[in-house]
Design a protein around this motif. Structure first.
Motif, PDB file in Angstrom:
ATOM      1  N   ARG A 123       5.982  41.259  17.143  1.00  8.60           N
ATOM      2  CA  ARG A 123       5.443  42.615  17.058  1.00  8.60           C
ATOM      3  C   ARG A 123       5.891  43.500  18.220  1.00  8.60           C
ATOM      4  N   LEU A 124       6.190  42.872  19.359  1.00 12.57           N
ATOM      5  CA  LEU A 124       6.662  43.637  20.509  1.00 12.57           C
ATOM      6  C   LEU A 124       8.130  44.019  20.406  1.00 12.57           C
ATOM      7  N   ALA A 125       8.881  43.309  19.568  1.00  9.48           N
ATOM      8  CA  ALA A 125      10.323  43.561  19.465  1.00  9.48           C
ATOM      9  C   ALA A 125      10.561  44.931  18.843  1.00  9.48           C
ATOM     10  N   PRO A 126      11.506  45.703  19.387  1.00 15.58           N
ATOM     11  CA  PRO A 126      11.796  47.035  18.816  1.00 15.58           C
ATOM     12  C   PRO A 126      12.583  46.907  17.520  1.00 15.58           C
ATOM     13  N   PRO A 127      12.445  47.850  16.600  1.00 14.10           N
ATOM     14  CA  PRO A 127      13.253  47.827  15.377  1.00 14.10           C
ATOM     15  C   PRO A 127      14.711  48.113  15.697  1.00 14.10           C
ATOM     16  N   ILE A 128      15.596  47.429  15.005  1.00 12.61           N
ATOM     17  CA  ILE A 128      17.029  47.603  15.210  1.00 12.61           C
ATOM     18  C   ILE A 128      17.555  48.531  14.144  1.00 12.61           C
ATOM     19  N   GLN A 129      18.102  49.663  14.578  1.00 13.34           N
ATOM     20  CA  GLN A 129      18.632  50.652  13.640  1.00 13.34           C
ATOM     21  C   GLN A 129      20.065  50.306  13.291  1.00 13.34           C
TER      22      GLN A 129
ATOM     23  N   ALA B  47      14.033  27.267  16.933  1.00 13.46           N
ATOM     24  CA  ALA B  47      13.803  25.969  17.560  1.00 13.46           C
ATOM     25  C   ALA B  47      12.309  25.658  17.674  1.00 13.46           C
ATOM     26  N   VAL B  48      11.517  26.663  18.054  1.00 14.56           N
ATOM     27  CA  VAL B  48      10.072  26.453  18.176  1.00 14.56           C
ATOM     28  C   VAL B  48       9.449  26.195  16.803  1.00 14.56           C
ATOM     29  N   GLU B  49       9.839  26.953  15.805  1.00 18.47           N
ATOM     30  CA  GLU B  49       9.297  26.744  14.465  1.00 18.47           C
ATOM     31  C   GLU B  49       9.675  25.375  13.919  1.00 18.47           C
ATOM     32  N   PHE B  50      10.878  24.908  14.230  1.00 18.00           N
ATOM     33  CA  PHE B  50      11.300  23.578  13.773  1.00 18.00           C
ATOM     34  C   PHE B  50      10.461  22.485  14.425  1.00 18.00           C
ATOM     35  N   LEU B  51      10.216  22.616  15.737  1.00 20.10           N
ATOM     36  CA  LEU B  51       9.402  21.614  16.428  1.00 20.10           C
ATOM     37  C   LEU B  51       7.952  21.640  15.962  1.00 20.10           C
ATOM     38  N   CYS B  52       7.433  22.841  15.707  1.00 16.63           N
ATOM     39  CA  CYS B  52       6.032  22.943  15.276  1.00 16.63           C
ATOM     40  C   CYS B  52       5.821  22.449  13.851  1.00 16.63           C
ATOM     41  N   SER B  53       6.867  22.441  13.068  1.00 13.07           N
ATOM     42  CA  SER B  53       6.734  21.991  11.684  1.00 13.07           C
ATOM     43  C   SER B  53       6.691  20.474  11.553  1.00 13.07           C
ATOM     44  N   LYS B  54       6.983  19.762  12.627  1.00  7.60           N
ATOM     45  CA  LYS B  54       6.945  18.298  12.570  1.00  7.60           C
ATOM     46  C   LYS B  54       5.504  17.804  12.516  1.00  7.60           C
ATOM     47  N   PRO B  55       5.264  16.708  11.807  1.00  8.12           N
ATOM     48  CA  PRO B  55       3.894  16.181  11.706  1.00  8.12           C
ATOM     49  C   PRO B  55       3.317  15.720  13.052  1.00  8.12           C
ATOM     50  N   GLN B  56       4.167  15.336  13.991  1.00  2.87           N
ATOM     51  CA  GLN B  56       3.688  14.864  15.282  1.00  2.87           C
ATOM     52  C   GLN B  56       3.110  15.976  16.154  1.00  2.87           C
ATOM     53  N   CYS B  57       3.395  17.230  15.806  1.00  2.45           N
ATOM     54  CA  CYS B  57       2.918  18.357  16.624  1.00  2.45           C
ATOM     55  C   CYS B  57       1.418  18.558  16.408  1.00  2.45           C
ATOM     56  N   PRO B  58       0.620  18.577  17.474  1.00  8.44           N
ATOM     57  CA  PRO B  58      -0.837  18.810  17.319  1.00  8.44           C
ATOM     58  C   PRO B  58      -1.108  20.183  16.708  1.00  8.44           C
ATOM     59  N   GLN B  59      -2.217  20.265  15.996  1.00  4.50           N
ATOM     60  CA  GLN B  59      -2.538  21.497  15.273  1.00  4.50           C
ATOM     61  C   GLN B  59      -2.763  22.669  16.221  1.00  4.50           C
ATOM     62  N   PHE B  60      -3.438  22.441  17.347  1.00  6.70           N
ATOM     63  CA  PHE B  60      -3.717  23.556  18.260  1.00  6.70           C
ATOM     64  C   PHE B  60      -2.432  24.064  18.907  1.00  6.70           C
ATOM     65  N   VAL B  61      -1.484  23.150  19.153  1.00 11.94           N
ATOM     66  CA  VAL B  61      -0.180  23.572  19.695  1.00 11.94           C
ATOM     67  C   VAL B  61       0.573  24.385  18.652  1.00 11.94           C
ATOM     68  N   ARG B  62       0.503  23.936  17.395  1.00 12.88           N
ATOM     69  CA  ARG B  62       1.176  24.669  16.319  1.00 12.88           C
ATOM     70  C   ARG B  62       0.592  26.072  16.174  1.00 12.88           C
ATOM     71  N   ASN B  63      -0.726  26.165  16.196  1.00 14.04           N
ATOM     72  CA  ASN B  63      -1.366  27.477  16.065  1.00 14.04           C
ATOM     73  C   ASN B  63      -1.018  28.384  17.243  1.00 14.04           C
ATOM     74  N   LEU B  64      -1.007  27.798  18.449  1.00 15.29           N
ATOM     75  CA  LEU B  64      -0.676  28.585  19.635  1.00 15.29           C
ATOM     76  C   LEU B  64       0.757  29.099  19.569  1.00 15.29           C
ATOM     77  N   CYS B  65       1.688  28.244  19.142  1.00 17.72           N
ATOM     78  CA  CYS B  65       3.098  28.646  19.076  1.00 17.72           C
ATOM     79  C   CYS B  65       3.322  29.731  18.031  1.00 17.72           C
ATOM     80  N   PHE B  66       2.712  29.570  16.853  1.00 17.27           N
ATOM     81  CA  PHE B  66       2.897  30.578  15.814  1.00 17.27           C
ATOM     82  C   PHE B  66       2.232  31.905  16.185  1.00 17.27           C
ATOM     83  N   SER B  67       1.108  31.828  16.887  1.00 22.72           N
ATOM     84  CA  SER B  67       0.473  33.064  17.354  1.00 22.72           C
ATOM     85  C   SER B  67       1.350  33.768  18.384  1.00 22.72           C
ATOM     86  N   SER B  68       1.960  32.989  19.267  1.00 24.52           N
ATOM     87  CA  SER B  68       2.856  33.567  20.275  1.00 24.52           C
ATOM     88  C   SER B  68       4.086  34.186  19.622  1.00 24.52           C
TER      89      SER B  68
END
Length: 270
Positions: free
Chosen positions: A262-268, A235-256
């Protein structure tokens, strides 16, 4: 049901000699006329779990709606203690034989009951949070449904129809409730971080809760936490991919998103 009635008949037969003495109102008839009590006596562990779950529900409601007065914090602690007792007893059911090896430790931490035993300990002495009671309240409500249905069936097919209808509605919404519980587990993390910065929670609380969240994410029995994380990311990636999304918000969301991934554990694979 057949096993329950059979056990009740056997109990009545065994106690028929010394207690009956030709009378028709002895203990055998009491056992046969109280199938609910006979079922509870035959299934003591499940009955205990049922009572602890109901007590968790009652204390959670009394914390949210202190209609009978008293200290709300005491109800908060009682709800967590009761949920911890439920988790400990359920964990003992799943792993009755304690072993001092790493394989047992791995199996222990793979059980959902051990996750919520840790959860209750984490929040027991922390600042009271309404959100922290939502998962244990809903789990207690859902898991009490099965035994409640059995009790109602033993009481009679038309007994307490309002309770029977409520149980049926809860079971019909089970998937939605489990998804809501998973959402609450996820959004508790930012709430805890806010509490830390406001001085109402310990600095170690986010690290302890992060460990709980990783266990829930890798749970074999309950995949809803993993599913919700994936859906939130999409959902976040879909909203950030819209042209109306400001660039700094997009960068912040993708960084988050990258940081959380990276914090998620691997699923065996099981």
């Amino acid at each position: 049901m057949a096993d329950d009635s059979g056990s009740g008949s056997r109990n009545g037969t065994e106690s028929n000699g010394p207690a009956n003495n030709g009378a028709g109102d002895g203990p055998p008839q009491n056992t046969q006329s109280n199938p609910v009590l006979a079922h509870m006596m035959q299934n003591k562990v499940e009955t205990t779990l049922w009572f602890t779950r109901i007590f968790t529900v009652i204390c959670s409601v009394l914390f949210l709606l202190p209609i009978f007065g008293g200290n709300p914090y005491s109800f908060y602690q009682r709800a967590l203690i009761s949920a911890a007792a439920t988790s400990a007893l359920r964990m003992h059911q799943r792993l009755p034989n304690v072993q001092l090896n790493m394989d047992f430790v791995r199996r222990l931490f793979s059980e959902d009951s051990s996750h919520y035993l840790m959860y209750c300990i984490i929040f027991l002495n922390s600042y009271p949070m309404t959100m922290s009671l939502i998962p244990i309240f809903l789990f207690a409500l859902l898991h009490a449904c099965s035994f409640t249905k059995t009790v109602l069936n033993l009481m009679g097919p038309q007994s307490m129809m309002f309770v029977r209808n409520a149980v049926m509605k809860l079971e019909a919404q089970q998937v939605n409730i489990l998804r809501f519980i998973a959402s609450t587990e996820i959004f508790l993390m930012p709430a805890i971080v806010i509490l830390v910065f406001s001085g109402k929670a310990s600095f170690f609380l986010p690290f302890l809760y992060y460990r709980f969240l990783t266990l829930r994410y890798s749970s074999r029995r309950n995949p809803y936490n993993r599913t919700l994380f994936s859906e939130f990311r999409q959902a976040v990636e879909f909203l950030c991919s819209k042209p109306q999304c400001p660039q700094f918000v997009r960068n912040l969301c993708f960084s988050s998103i990258g940081f959380i991934s990276r914090l998620a554990p691997p699923i065996q694979a099981q």
